[in-house]
Design a protein around this motif. Structure first.
Motif, PDB file in Angstrom:
ATOM      1  N   SER A  89     109.751  -9.057 -32.494  1.00 58.79           N
ATOM      2  CA  SER A  89     109.223  -9.948 -31.449  1.00 58.79           C
ATOM      3  C   SER A  89     108.052  -9.318 -30.707  1.00 58.79           C
ATOM      4  O   SER A  89     107.392  -9.984 -29.916  1.00 58.79           O
ATOM      5  N   GLN A  90     107.811  -8.034 -30.926  1.00 62.98           N
ATOM      6  CA  GLN A  90     106.707  -7.371 -30.218  1.00 62.98           C
ATOM      7  C   GLN A  90     105.475  -7.175 -31.108  1.00 62.98           C
ATOM      8  O   GLN A  90     104.520  -6.515 -30.704  1.00 62.98           O
ATOM      9  N   GLU A  92     102.322  -7.893 -31.969  1.00 61.66           N
ATOM     10  CA  GLU A  92     101.224  -8.743 -31.490  1.00 61.66           C
ATOM     11  C   GLU A  92      99.973  -8.655 -32.340  1.00 61.66           C
ATOM     12  O   GLU A  92      99.131  -9.537 -32.309  1.00 61.66           O
ATOM     13  N   ARG A 161     102.552 -16.976 -26.843  1.00 63.02           N
ATOM     14  CA  ARG A 161     102.789 -16.082 -27.977  1.00 63.02           C
ATOM     15  C   ARG A 161     103.222 -16.903 -29.177  1.00 63.02           C
ATOM     16  O   ARG A 161     103.983 -17.855 -29.026  1.00 63.02           O
ATOM     17  N   TYR A 163     105.562 -16.575 -31.842  1.00 62.42           N
ATOM     18  CA  TYR A 163     106.686 -15.762 -32.332  1.00 62.42           C
ATOM     19  C   TYR A 163     107.015 -16.080 -33.782  1.00 62.42           C
ATOM     20  O   TYR A 163     107.689 -15.317 -34.459  1.00 62.42           O
ATOM     21  N   THR A 484     105.089  -5.941 -22.080  1.00 66.27           N
ATOM     22  CA  THR A 484     105.991  -6.012 -23.230  1.00 66.27           C
ATOM     23  C   THR A 484     106.831  -7.281 -23.104  1.00 66.27           C
ATOM     24  O   THR A 484     108.052  -7.255 -23.082  1.00 66.27           O
ATOM     25  N   ASP A 485     106.125  -8.373 -22.936  1.00 61.51           N
ATOM     26  CA  ASP A 485     106.766  -9.676 -22.855  1.00 61.51           C
ATOM     27  C   ASP A 485     107.732  -9.769 -21.672  1.00 61.51           C
ATOM     28  O   ASP A 485     108.862 -10.228 -21.819  1.00 61.51           O
ATOM     29  N   TYR A 487     109.427  -7.662 -19.811  1.00 58.98           N
ATOM     30  CA  TYR A 487     110.695  -6.924 -19.784  1.00 58.98           C
ATOM     31  C   TYR A 487     111.164  -6.707 -18.342  1.00 58.98           C
ATOM     32  O   TYR A 487     112.337  -6.826 -18.020  1.00 58.98           O
ATOM     33  N   TRP A 492     112.227 -11.425 -21.543  1.00 56.50           N
ATOM     34  CA  TRP A 492     112.428 -11.383 -22.983  1.00 56.50           C
ATOM     35  C   TRP A 492     113.826 -11.835 -23.370  1.00 56.50           C
ATOM     36  O   TRP A 492     114.035 -12.541 -24.337  1.00 56.50           O
TER      37      TRP A 492
END
Ligand SMILES: C[C@](O)(C(=O)O)[C@H](CC(=O)O)C(=O)O
Length: 508
Positions: A89-90, A92, A161, A163, A484-485, A487, A492
């Motif tokens: 999911s990270q 990018e 984003r 995903y 980081t989305d 966090y 997240w």
């Protein structure tokens, strides 16, 4: 199960409609390059009467457009092996995710070990399915997070984003029989996979990259594998791409000599020595020594070692005039051209203890096989561990026949780039050079092993020594500074989406 009366004309009509729809689908831009050895009616008769739509098709069409865009621009998608949904999911900087068989062998299989394709055949589909489900979850929670806000607030959140990165999965050699391959493909599609690679290695002869001694199956068996995969996709009506991988470059053995298309590349003894198999089940060093004593060559090399320049030209010309030229036909041509000069060539005595034939890989061999496979697939991966002149030769030749072909390439984690003579300067543009050859999907499969091991080891030593102070300094503070989305706000994990479910049900 219940019984119902059959209305024959209704049954015929429904079948006819299905056949027509399949025919139209096969004319679509994503399908029309595929050549099938069966008809739309054959496929319709193998389908269930309810049409099931698979999200994998949406992902496959997205990947198809992405890769073609790269092809037109001379650029490439650069991705890496990933089997963890949290880390996936990270990603990018990527537009696809690669679920590697080697990583699954080390991390997902019940019996952990090096990738000998000996893990259960549904290991990769299961890993891909977990990632795909997590992608759908993150996509949904992002939508919910946005839609709970006013338009004005959303205007300040200018980026969304994506995903739902298409998943590319490792199907190895299809795990054996045709039906095993079909079941594997079925599970990959159900798992949401956009593209999978299927290779020509033999299941029993599988060796990992650094093991040496790869064994390939015959061209015919490889094509049947790909055909089985295509048939399964057609039965499911799925757009998932087939990436035809050819592993000839690292092969020393072939399972059988039954297919004349493989004959030019099978080695034989050119002097009369004891059969290789009579030595027993010997290791690489003994095989090497036997090959030296038996002066092994392909049949063409053997002829050329007996012939004059003119005879060689004539021999090559006559061989080339046949579309496929078997050993037996080559022997006849040689007899005619060499006017009775004896040519000793014995590929039977060069068989291993377990019956495999010795094989001599070459760019031409990879071309022959990959071109034969191309009409059944959507993209091609000639695994050639980065010897640039061979790569250039292969792709340039291939593109003369299939100018629009999509290609893939991989960077095995242990390729010794420096030893192979590549400077830092060469490496900077390596991926760009490959992209210009049409290699639009490039993967570093081992990152989740090599990269994460390296990072974890460094962190572990630091944390063991410095404790929470070191954690806050090296991880928490820097991580919270980069996005980081969310966090920090527990975005997240999507606590808000579970709150939303609760809110909707609160009135009950
Ligand atoms: C891509 C691959 O199939 C994998 O399982 O990740 C391996 C990786 C490797 O050997 O580094 C392969 O290319 O066979």
């Amino acid at each position: 199960m219940s019984l119902k009366q059959v209305d024959l004309s209704e049954e015929d009509q429904a079948f006819h409609t299905e056949v027509e729809l399949i025919g139209q689908w096969w004319q679509s831009p994503k399908q029309r390059h595929v050549q099938r050895p069966y008809t739309a009616s054959d496929v319709a008769s193998l389908r269930s009467s309810i049409g099931i739509q698979y999200p994998a098709s949406v992902q496959a069409l997205k990947l198809w457009s992405l890769l073609h865009e790269h092809r037109q621009n001379g650029t490439a998608e650069m991705t890496f092996g990933m089997i963890d949904p949290i880390l996936a999911s990270q990603m990018e900087g990527q537009q696809t995710i690669y679920v590697s068989g080697a990583l699954c062998a080390f991390s997902k299989a019940d019996c952990i070990g090096q990738d000998m394709s000996d893990y259960p055949w549904d290991t990769v589909p299961k890993a891909a399915s977990t990632i795909f489900k997590s992608q759908v979850y993150h996509d949904a929670r992002q939508r919910q997070d946005r839609m709970r806000r006013s338009k004005e607030e959303r205007a300040t959140m200018s980026h969304m984003r994506d995903y739902l990165l298409p998943i590319v999965a490792d199907a190895d050699m299809g795990f054996g029989s045709q039906t095993a391959t079909m079941k594997l493909v079925k599970r990959l599609v159900e798992a949401g996979v956009a593209m999978f690679h299927l290779d020509d290695l033999s299941l029993s002869g599988k060796r990992f990259t650094d093991g040496g001694g790869h064994t390939v199956v015959s061209t015919r068996e490889y094509l049947r594998r790909l055909g089985a995969a295509r048939l399964q996709l057609d039965i499911m009506g799925a757009e998932t791409l087939i990436l035809c991988r050819c592993d000839i470059d690292g092969a020393q053995y072939i399972t059988t000599n039954i297919d004349p298309r493989d004959h030019p590349y099978i080695l034989g003894a050119t002097v009369d020595v004891e059969p290789l198999a009579s030595l027993g089940d010997v290791g690489a060093a003994e095989v090497k020594e036997w090959k030296r004593r038996a002066k092994v060559k392909t049949f063409d090399e053997t002829v050329e070692s007996h012939a004059t320049g003119e005879e060689i030209t004539e021999y090559r010309h006559l061989v080339k005039s046949k579309q496929v030229c078997s050993l037996q036909e080559r022997q006849k041509i040689a007899e005619q051209v060499l006017k009775g000069k004896k040519v000793f060539f014995d590929w039977e005595s060069a068989r291993t203890y377990d019956g495999r034939y010795l094989y001599s890989p070459s760019v031409q061999a990879i071309l022959d096989r990959s071109q034969a496979a191309a009409p059944l697939g959507d993209a091609t991966w000639a695994r050639m561990d980065l010897v640039m002149d061979k790569i250039v030769q292969f792709h340039n030749e291939f593109r003369k026949f299939y100018p629009e072909r999509l290609f893939a390439g991989g960077y095995s984690a242990t390729i010794p780039f420096a030893k192979m003579g590549y400077s830092d300067e060469d490496m900077k543009d390596f991926h760009k050079t490959l992209a210009k050859l049409g290699i639009v999907w490039q993967v570093q499969p081992g990152f989740a092993l090599q990269g994460l091991n390296y990072t974890t080891k460094k962190f572990s030593t630091m944390f063991g020594g410095e404790g929470i102070g070191g954690y806050v300094r090296d991880i928490q503070e820097p991580a919270m500074k980069v996005d980081t989305d969310g966090y920090e706000k527990m975005q997240w994990s999507g606590g808000y989406i579970t709150d939303a479910y609760g809110d909707l049900l609160a009135g009950l």
